[in-house]
Design an enzyme around this catalytic site. Structure first.
Site, PDB file in Angstrom:
ATOM      1  N   ARG A 292     -38.490  29.625 -44.353  1.00 48.78           N
ATOM      2  CA  ARG A 292     -37.767  29.460 -43.103  1.00 48.78           C
ATOM      3  C   ARG A 292     -37.122  30.794 -42.751  1.00 48.78           C
ATOM      4  NH1 ARG A 292     -40.445  25.698 -42.485  1.00 48.78           N
ATOM      5  NH2 ARG A 292     -39.903  23.555 -41.961  1.00 48.78           N
TER       6      ARG A 292
ATOM      7  N   GLU B 254     -37.864  31.539 -33.153  1.00 54.43           N
ATOM      8  CA  GLU B 254     -39.301  31.376 -32.963  1.00 54.43           C
ATOM      9  C   GLU B 254     -39.578  30.704 -31.622  1.00 54.43           C
ATOM     10  OE1 GLU B 254     -40.954  29.335 -36.341  1.00 54.43           O
ATOM     11  OE2 GLU B 254     -40.315  30.876 -37.755  1.00 54.43           O
TER      12      GLU B 254
ATOM     13  N   HIS C 156     -45.956  31.763 -37.594  1.00 52.83           N
ATOM     14  CA  HIS C 156     -45.666  30.537 -38.336  1.00 52.83           C
ATOM     15  C   HIS C 156     -46.939  29.709 -38.518  1.00 52.83           C
ATOM     16  CE1 HIS C 156     -42.158  27.626 -39.375  1.00 52.83           C
ATOM     17  NE2 HIS C 156     -43.200  27.436 -40.169  1.00 52.83           N
TER      18      HIS C 156
END
Length: 321
Positions: free
Chosen positions: A233, A262, A281
């Site tokens: 994370r 993000e 991601h």
């Protein structure tokens, strides 16, 4: 008939499976009012990548279970869900191997400057044999420090030890006997791991304890030629401190699949650094794995609503109520 809210697009066969067990209402989370209203009238919900706040659940008296299509669950207030008697399920196993592949791709790409040099070639800059200015560093035989040796961390350790003859150090709340016996992993304190690892790999969930666990002091304690890998994370790392460490040469480079914000803002200094590999991601982003995650999450939700779910439960305390 039970009613389920789906706030993420689902594969056709997974949607059909859910529709065999309940009425499925598909909503877009951007339509906040519609989304909240649907939750108030639902028995269960399935989705991912959306913050589900306590306020969104006010009046959702029928809601018994939520199923996230992810292993991480920091988008939920677990204590609040437990207080409300809402079970939360996740998908911890099906994405382990594909995410570990992504982690190791970051290790290799960062060490061998794969992205940087591929772009250099595409730009027509390869006009003679390369010299030391374009050399990378070896991965095989180096020391990999894994912060958090759970399922994914263990899969990374297997690749490192058995595939690349790497020495594996790790920190974890408890000892991982299998990794120690099979991969020769050694459990150490975080300070020793940071000081002695050539690659530092973060594999921890985002909690109040892990937020910004890697900051300026931790980065300064790493080897000057070390590379930081983060596919857990984004907020486990103080991003501004990382930017400064990379700019100042405090560490050699970074391979990142996650960020504090993000999508990563286009003006982020990280995007201008040749010693940073930045991915959007993609940890579990393969067709096979994302489908398996959606199916697993759907099965979790159906079983939870039927009162038969025994695995993949985040807040098991709900079952005692």
């Amino acid at each position: 008939m039970k009613k389920i809210v789906a706030w993420k697009s689902l594969p056709e066969d997974v949607l059909a499976y859910l529709q065999q067990h309940a009425e499925v209402v598909q909503v877009h989370p951007a339509q906040h009012g519609t989304f909240v209203a649907a939750l108030k009238d639902a028995d269960g919900g399935i989705g991912s990548s959306v913050k589900i706040s306590s306020a969104m659940l006010e009046g959702a008296s029928r809601l018994k279970a939520l199923s996230t299509i992810s292993v991480g669950y920091d988008q939920f207030d677990v204590a609040d869900l437990t207080r409300r008697g809402i079970l939360l399920a996740h998908t911890p196993d099906v994405l382990t191997e594909s995410t570990a592949d992504t982690v190791f791709s970051l290790i290799l790409a960062s060490a061998r400057r794969v992205v940087e040099l591929a772009e250099w070639v595409k730009a027509g800059q390869w006009k003679h044999s390369i010299g030391p200015a374009h050399f990378g560093v070896d991965v095989q035989g180096k020391t990999l420090g894994i912060v958090g040796l759970g399922r994914i961390g263990g899969a990374v350790a297997r690749r490192a030890a058995l595939g690349f003859n790497m020495k594996v150090l790790y920190t974890n709340r408890s000892a991982n006997a299998q990794a120690e016996q099979t991969y020769g992993a050694r459990r150490v304190e975080l300070a020793e791991l940071l000081a002695t690892s050539d690659f530092v790999c973060l594999q921890v969930p985002l909690t109040s304890e892990t937020k910004h666990m890697i900051g300026a002091a931790e980065l300064k304690s790493m080897k000057k030629n070390a590379i930081l890998i983060n596919a857990s994370r984004g907020a486990t790392v103080d991003e501004q401190a990382l930017i400064e460490a990379l700019q100042n040469g405090t560490i050699h480079g970074a391979g990142l699949d996650v960020f504090e914000t993000e999508p990563l803002p286009a003006d982020s200094p990280l995007l201008k650094m040749a010693n940073v590999v930045a991915l959007p991601h993609i940890g579990s982003a393969t067709h096979e794995t994302r489908h398996a995650m959606a199916r697993n999450a759907a099965e979790n939700l159906v079983a939870a609503l039927e009162g038969t779910l025994a695995i993949n439960i985040v807040n098991r305390e709900v079952l005692k109520k």
